[in-house]
Write a protein that holds these residues in place. Structure first.
Motif: not given
Length: 504
Positions: A168-170, A430-438
């Motif tokens: 989802i983040a990617g 960050h707070k919801t554990s989605y990877h910022v790097t992706a």
């Protein structure tokens, strides 16, 4: 060109130490500050470089450029804030090492991988320059589509930990990346009427917001970057820790060599850049590791690979400029202005009319890396103490400096607001554990992937078969499939061995 001539050029460049040292120090300062790029610094110093002899001007510019690439990893390791897009991949394992109290070793790994990666590829460029100058001609749009996919597959690597959230983040990053005008008809897409977004989402505010501002917001909730054990270890930082980092680097010498060549080959392609090289090198390093599951927890290879590739790019970006007269990036474009101002003929003729300039540029780069090793390596012990500063003081300083940096790239107030928006997005991720790097990978590589894909399809009049029409491209397709299949096979084998161990 004879080796006696090259040796003479080394003597000339060492004689310019009084130009190289200040440039290295300035490059380190600029590199540590997120958003302050070497091209902007060189543009501001353009009157100076135009006023001095071309040899001194290039020694200064090359040293500043290389030091900037090296220094971007310092804030990435210490406070999870990459100084440049090329250092974004360094945060994946550099910051976890800091949290474990190994900031000094991580910095030493960063410095040695950067210096030796840059030095090795520079010497290789000197020896293979006639052949390397032709490489960029073979990597066309079709091949670059596959190279972009190599970087994008790192999203899948991150997804191994939490598949749904990483994907989802990617994909959200890819959607943000297509904001702006399309590459065919210049039709605005999702710009919401903002003229500042017509050229796409600017990378610097996105990078600053997702990493610097979001991390500063997280810091406010905590008193220290490291826990009590990590703080105690940082307080007891010794020279032995620097030696320990050097020992690890020597054991991983082959890792430095091959990942730096990844950076060299990608850097030769005009427009590719350090961000792509760092992510591709990290992805390939994890792929061929015996313990890929440890990546992201603070392993030395996770710091070495992106930093070696990031600095392998430095010599690569100068190859098309010197050999073909085509700048490999924005920094080399500024250097090209200086050469043309001094009456130098760019392209193959430069090697016959002014060989001392053509080869001296790469010799100057090698000398700069040698000087950097002795300049910055002793500072690792003291830099690592940044983690001892309470976050109540550190976070406001980070936000203030990075907001100014967001303005400095294009000098739009809009970019300052955009950085704050991305800061909030990064904080929520960050707070919801989605990877910022992706998310960042999608923003960085998505527009480039679309650009090369559209170009290839336009040339072939929409025939998708063009993506499989090149021998080199087909080889890259095979390696890409291997990059995706091999981790699955390794995971299946480890799972099968674990079941067998449990049954025994």
């Amino acid at each position: 060109m004879s080796w006696e001539f090259i040796a003479g050029q080394f003597g000339v460049q060492f004689g310019l130490w009084w130009v190289i040292w200040p440039a290295i120090l300035l490059g380190i300062v600029v590199g540590v500050l997120p958003g302050f790029s070497p091209q902007n610094t060189l543009i501001m110093l353009l009157p100076l470089t135009l006023a001095v002899p071309v040899e001194q001007a290039f020694a200064f510019m090359i040293a500043l450029y290389c030091a900037n690439h090296l220094a971007g990893g310092i804030p990435a390791i210490l406070v999870k804030i990459p100084g440049s897009g090329g250092a974004a991949a360094t945060t994946l394992d550099g910051y976890p090492m800091t949290q474990k109290g190994q900031a000094q070793q991580a910095l030493v790994l960063c410095f040695t991988a950067s210096v030796f990666g840059g030095l090795i590829t520079t010497l290789a460029t000197l020896a293979l320059l006639p052949w390397l100058s032709q490489l960029g001609l073979y990597l066309r749009s079709v091949e670059m589509v596959i190279v972009m996919l190599f970087g994008l597959t790192l999203i899948a690597v991150i997804a191994a930990k939490d598949t749904l959230k990483a994907l989802i983040a990617g994909f959200f990053g890819l959607l943000i990346g297509v904001i702006g005008t399309d590459h065919i008809y210049n039709t605005p897409r999702a710009t919401f009427g903002f003229l500042e977004l017509y050229d796409g989402v600017p990378i610097v505010p996105a990078l600053i917001g997702l990493f610097a501002i979001s991390e500063a917001l997280v810091m406010i909730e905590e008193k220290m970057i490291v826990d009590a054990a990590g703080r105690e270890r940082a307080l007891q930082a010794r020279w032995a820790d620097t030696v320990d980092g050097l020992r690890i680097s020597l054991r991983k010498w082959w890792h430095i060599v091959w990942t730096s060549f990844v950076g060299l080959f990608i850097g030769i392609v005009p427009g590719a850049g350090a961000s792509i090289a760092a992510f591709v090198a990290y992805q390939q390093s994890r792929l061929w590791s015996k313990h890929p599951e440890l990546y992201g927890t603070g392993v030395p290879e996770g710091v070495i690979a992106p930093e070696a590739a990031n600095n392998g790019v430095t010599s690569g970006t100068l190859v098309p400029m010197m050999a073909l007269g085509v700048p490999g990036g924005s920094t080399s474009a500024v250097m090209m202005i200086v050469l043309q101002y001094h009456g130098m003929l760019m392209g193959p003729r430069l090697f016959t009319t002014n060989p001392e300039i053509a080869y001296g540029v790469f010799v100057s780069m090698a000398v700069a890396y040698i000087f950097m090793l002795f300049t910055i390596l002793p500072l690792a012990r003291y830099m690592s103490r940044v983690v001892l500063i309470p976050t109540t003081y550190l976070a406001p300083v980070i936000i203030l400096v990075t907001i100014v940096a967001a303005f400095g790239e294009r000098q739009y107030l809009f970019d300052m607001a955009l950085a704050l928006v991305f800061g909030v997005i990064g904080y929520i991720a960050h707070k919801t554990s989605y990877h910022v790097t992706a998310l960042l990978i999608g923003i960085l590589l998505g527009p480039l992937f679309e650009q090369y894909l559209v170009r290839a399809l336009r040339i072939s009049e929409g025939n998708v078969a063009v993506l499989f029409s090149s021998t080199l491209g087909n080889v890259l397709w095979g390696l890409l499939v291997l990059s995706l299949v091999l981790p699955m096979w390794q995971g299946y084998r480890r799972k099968k061995e674990q079941i067998g161990t449990d049954e025994a």
